[in-house]
Design a protein around this motif. Structure first.
Motif, PDB file in Angstrom:
ATOM      1  N   ASP A 162       0.899  -1.333   0.219  1.00 49.01           N
ATOM      2  CA  ASP A 162       0.000   0.276  -0.196  1.00 49.01           C
ATOM      3  C   ASP A 162       0.474   1.968  -0.144  1.00 49.01           C
ATOM      4  O   ASP A 162       0.798   1.452   1.162  1.00 49.01           O
ATOM      5  CB  ASP A 162      -1.576   0.230   1.221  1.00 49.01           C
ATOM      6  CG  ASP A 162      -1.397   0.906   0.994  1.00 49.01           C
ATOM      7  OD1 ASP A 162      -1.787   2.267   0.178  1.00 49.01           O
ATOM      8  OD2 ASP A 162      -3.021   0.891   2.251  1.00 49.01           O
ATOM      9  N   HIS A 206      -0.037   3.956  -0.249  1.00 49.63           N
ATOM     10  CA  HIS A 206      -0.656   5.116   0.812  1.00 49.63           C
ATOM     11  C   HIS A 206       0.147   5.296   1.656  1.00 49.63           C
ATOM     12  O   HIS A 206      -0.307   5.616   2.798  1.00 49.63           O
ATOM     13  CB  HIS A 206      -2.171   5.286   0.437  1.00 49.63           C
ATOM     14  CG  HIS A 206      -2.447   5.924  -0.730  1.00 49.63           C
ATOM     15  ND1 HIS A 206      -2.003   4.760  -2.177  1.00 49.63           N
ATOM     16  CD2 HIS A 206      -2.945   6.966  -1.135  1.00 49.63           C
ATOM     17  CE1 HIS A 206      -2.456   5.435  -3.208  1.00 49.63           C
ATOM     18  NE2 HIS A 206      -3.117   6.888  -2.713  1.00 49.63           N
ATOM     19  N   TRP A 207       0.517   4.485   2.391  1.00 54.49           N
ATOM     20  CA  TRP A 207       1.425   4.366   3.905  1.00 54.49           C
ATOM     21  C   TRP A 207       2.371   4.444   3.623  1.00 54.49           C
ATOM     22  O   TRP A 207       3.079   4.241   3.516  1.00 54.49           O
ATOM     23  CB  TRP A 207       1.330   2.816   3.957  1.00 54.49           C
ATOM     24  CG  TRP A 207       1.930   2.497   6.251  1.00 54.49           C
ATOM     25  CD1 TRP A 207       2.731   2.258   5.824  1.00 54.49           C
ATOM     26  CD2 TRP A 207       0.585   2.767   7.153  1.00 54.49           C
ATOM     27  NE1 TRP A 207       2.910   2.095   7.216  1.00 54.49           N
ATOM     28  CE2 TRP A 207       1.731   2.360   7.964  1.00 54.49           C
ATOM     29  CE3 TRP A 207       0.122   2.594   7.218  1.00 54.49           C
ATOM     30  CZ2 TRP A 207       1.508   2.247   9.150  1.00 54.49           C
ATOM     31  CZ3 TRP A 207      -0.948   2.488   8.371  1.00 54.49           C
ATOM     32  CH2 TRP A 207       0.031   2.633   9.371  1.00 54.49           C
ATOM     33  N   GLU A 212      -2.470  -4.253   0.448  1.00 64.19           N
ATOM     34  CA  GLU A 212      -3.901  -4.031  -0.434  1.00 64.19           C
ATOM     35  C   GLU A 212      -4.356  -5.206  -1.229  1.00 64.19           C
ATOM     36  O   GLU A 212      -3.121  -5.237  -2.108  1.00 64.19           O
ATOM     37  CB  GLU A 212      -3.812  -2.686  -0.936  1.00 64.19           C
ATOM     38  CG  GLU A 212      -3.214  -1.956  -1.523  1.00 64.19           C
ATOM     39  CD  GLU A 212      -4.000  -0.541  -2.136  1.00 64.19           C
ATOM     40  OE1 GLU A 212      -4.385  -0.389  -1.928  1.00 64.19           O
ATOM     41  OE2 GLU A 212      -3.184  -0.655  -2.692  1.00 64.19           O
ATOM     42  N   HIS A 214     -12.759  -7.425  -1.369  1.00 67.88           N
ATOM     43  CA  HIS A 214     -11.551  -6.712  -1.537  1.00 67.88           C
ATOM     44  C   HIS A 214     -10.845  -6.924  -0.326  1.00 67.88           C
ATOM     45  O   HIS A 214     -11.302  -6.634   0.876  1.00 67.88           O
ATOM     46  CB  HIS A 214     -11.364  -5.020  -2.074  1.00 67.88           C
ATOM     47  CG  HIS A 214     -10.584  -4.771  -1.824  1.00 67.88           C
ATOM     48  ND1 HIS A 214     -10.385  -3.623  -0.660  1.00 67.88           N
ATOM     49  CD2 HIS A 214      -8.820  -4.833  -3.597  1.00 67.88           C
ATOM     50  CE1 HIS A 214      -8.349  -3.377  -1.213  1.00 67.88           C
ATOM     51  NE2 HIS A 214      -8.533  -3.943  -2.202  1.00 67.88           N
ATOM     52  N   ARG A 274      -7.487  -5.482   2.976  1.00 71.51           N
ATOM     53  CA  ARG A 274      -6.136  -5.361   3.049  1.00 71.51           C
ATOM     54  C   ARG A 274      -5.841  -6.354   4.453  1.00 71.51           C
ATOM     55  O   ARG A 274      -6.092  -6.528   5.470  1.00 71.51           O
ATOM     56  CB  ARG A 274      -6.649  -3.991   3.357  1.00 71.51           C
ATOM     57  CG  ARG A 274      -6.753  -2.762   2.333  1.00 71.51           C
ATOM     58  CD  ARG A 274      -7.657  -1.335   2.184  1.00 71.51           C
ATOM     59  NE  ARG A 274      -8.230  -0.681   1.796  1.00 71.51           N
ATOM     60  CZ  ARG A 274      -7.324  -0.143   0.552  1.00 71.51           C
ATOM     61  NH1 ARG A 274      -5.593  -0.402   0.473  1.00 71.51           N
ATOM     62  NH2 ARG A 274      -7.797   0.699  -0.378  1.00 71.51           N
ATOM     63  N   GLU A 325     -14.444  -1.817  -2.840  1.00 66.49           N
ATOM     64  CA  GLU A 325     -12.860  -1.842  -2.462  1.00 66.49           C
ATOM     65  C   GLU A 325     -13.141  -1.675  -0.225  1.00 66.49           C
ATOM     66  O   GLU A 325     -13.728  -0.836  -0.076  1.00 66.49           O
ATOM     67  CB  GLU A 325     -12.022  -1.239  -2.777  1.00 66.49           C
ATOM     68  CG  GLU A 325     -10.416  -1.575  -4.023  1.00 66.49           C
ATOM     69  CD  GLU A 325      -9.604  -0.378  -4.289  1.00 66.49           C
ATOM     70  OE1 GLU A 325      -9.377   0.298  -3.131  1.00 66.49           O
ATOM     71  OE2 GLU A 325      -9.579  -0.329  -5.204  1.00 66.49           O
ATOM     72  N   ARG A 363      -9.198   2.911   2.626  1.00 71.94           N
ATOM     73  CA  ARG A 363      -7.836   2.737   2.669  1.00 71.94           C
ATOM     74  C   ARG A 363      -8.148   3.383   4.433  1.00 71.94           C
ATOM     75  O   ARG A 363      -7.120   3.448   5.211  1.00 71.94           O
ATOM     76  CB  ARG A 363      -7.082   3.532   2.223  1.00 71.94           C
ATOM     77  CG  ARG A 363      -6.069   3.453   2.571  1.00 71.94           C
ATOM     78  CD  ARG A 363      -5.063   4.514   0.782  1.00 71.94           C
ATOM     79  NE  ARG A 363      -4.688   3.339   0.745  1.00 71.94           N
ATOM     80  CZ  ARG A 363      -4.929   3.433  -1.014  1.00 71.94           C
ATOM     81  NH1 ARG A 363      -6.274   4.413  -1.337  1.00 71.94           N
ATOM     82  NH2 ARG A 363      -4.814   2.634  -1.715  1.00 71.94           N
ATOM     83  N   PHE A 374      -9.193   1.502   7.289  1.00 73.56           N
ATOM     84  CA  PHE A 374      -8.129   0.968   7.414  1.00 73.56           C
ATOM     85  C   PHE A 374      -6.334   1.262   8.366  1.00 73.56           C
ATOM     86  O   PHE A 374      -6.213   0.427   9.758  1.00 73.56           O
ATOM     87  CB  PHE A 374      -7.357  -0.169   5.852  1.00 73.56           C
ATOM     88  CG  PHE A 374      -6.890  -1.371   6.096  1.00 73.56           C
ATOM     89  CD1 PHE A 374      -6.754  -2.426   6.758  1.00 73.56           C
ATOM     90  CD2 PHE A 374      -5.484  -1.380   5.686  1.00 73.56           C
ATOM     91  CE1 PHE A 374      -5.881  -3.269   7.111  1.00 73.56           C
ATOM     92  CE2 PHE A 374      -4.021  -1.829   6.087  1.00 73.56           C
ATOM     93  CZ  PHE A 374      -4.907  -3.244   6.708  1.00 73.56           C
ATOM     94  N   GLN A 375      -6.444   2.127   7.680  1.00 72.15           N
ATOM     95  CA  GLN A 375      -5.337   3.065   8.145  1.00 72.15           C
ATOM     96  C   GLN A 375      -5.435   3.167   9.719  1.00 72.15           C
ATOM     97  O   GLN A 375      -4.373   3.343  10.492  1.00 72.15           O
ATOM     98  CB  GLN A 375      -4.074   3.953   7.274  1.00 72.15           C
ATOM     99  CG  GLN A 375      -3.884   3.282   6.172  1.00 72.15           C
ATOM    100  CD  GLN A 375      -3.382   4.326   4.998  1.00 72.15           C
ATOM    101  OE1 GLN A 375      -3.365   6.014   5.638  1.00 72.15           O
ATOM    102  NE2 GLN A 375      -2.633   4.644   3.887  1.00 72.15           N
TER     103      GLN A 375
END
Length: 273
Positions: free
Chosen positions: A204, A206-207, A222, A231, A233, A255, A258, A261-262
């Motif tokens: 991911d 974006h992390w 992901e 989907h 994560r 999805e 995000r 999840f983060q």
């Protein structure tokens, strides 16, 4: 959060120098630690967080009004046995979590429907193995037989949008065994041993490092499109003697979001730091 006493057989491990780490595959370990973001940032040692109630601009990586974050209760660290230090304090070179592992599990957010099998208590190895594909469970079971965790605790829930969340915490007798599990699952340069109901996983991107916490190493992935009936994560976190596995999966063609999840990973990591 109320603090449940440790079971008699689960007394805290006395502090001692970290034993020599078991042999590992050097190239794989290099790939894992190169691929993982180095952890920086500072977390205070007070017992109260309040991060779940901070403004969005105060939470790393979650800065937009109406960003879809879940409404978690305010978090606090559980009390420690008398005389026992925090896992990454100066007086704890072995990085042992002395708190009741169940009290270190992230609570479910508002609106969640609890998982009847993952209630926040101890679970069996067999229950944990169900997180992996059927054809991989025997190999993971062998890893846990060779280096058995002292405890496994888990909590799961389902959100109104259908997102299923599961958090597993495995505490080992030393940091060497916890790190060894991450290595042996091949987590690092890839998502490692496939979880159930997953196809192709990727990092991911974006992390970022601003999401990391000092002393912890997180590996965040992901599922890549096209994916199957859901989907997924997933994230592994190595925190001293403890390994966390966090999974969000959303059925259908949309999805798993995000941001929540983060948020889940960040808050669970805060409890382990």
């Amino acid at each position: 959060m109320p603090v449940a006493p440790e079971a008699p057989h689960a007394a805290a491990v006395p502090l001692s120098p970290t034993p020599p780490r078991p042999p590992r595959r050097v190239l794989r370990a290099v790939a894992r630690w190169t691929a993982a973001a180095l952890v920086f940032g500072l977390l205070g040692t007070g017992t109260a967080f309040g991060i779940a109630s901070l403004e969005r601009t105060d939470v790393p990586g979650l800065a937009t009004e109406g960003d879809g974050r879940w409404d978690y209760p305010k978090l606090s660290l559980p009390a420690l046995p008398a005389g026992k230090p925090r896992p990454f304090s100066t007086g704890n070179p072995a990085e042992i979590h002395h708190a009741d592992l169940r009290e270190l599990l992230l609570p479910a957010p508002a609106g969640a429907k609890p998982d009847k099998k993952l209630t926040g208590g101890w679970i069996s190895t067999e229950t944990f193995l169900a997180a992996y594909r059927p054809q991989n469970r025997e190999s993971v079971a062998q890893l846990l037989k060779d280096a058995p965790p002292r405890h496994i605790a888990a909590r799961g829930w389902t959100m109104p949008d259908g997102t299923v969340s599961r958090v597993y915490l495995l505490r080992f007798n030393s940091t060497a065994f916890a790190s060894g599990l991450i290595d042996d699952l091949n987590v690092g340069s890839s998502a490692g041993t496939p979880l159930d109901r997953t196809d192709t996983m990727r990092f991911d991107d974006h992390w970022g490092s601003d999401n990391d916490i000092e002393n912890l190493s997180s590996f965040v992935f992901e599922e890549q499109a096209p994916f199957g009936a859901e989907h997924v994560r997933q994230a592994y976190t190595l925190a001293g003697d403890t390994v966390a596995l966090i999974v969000h999966e959303r059925p259908g063609k949309r999805e798993a979001a995000r941001v929540p999840f983060q948020q889940t990973v960040i808050l669970q990591n805060q409890l382990l730091a």
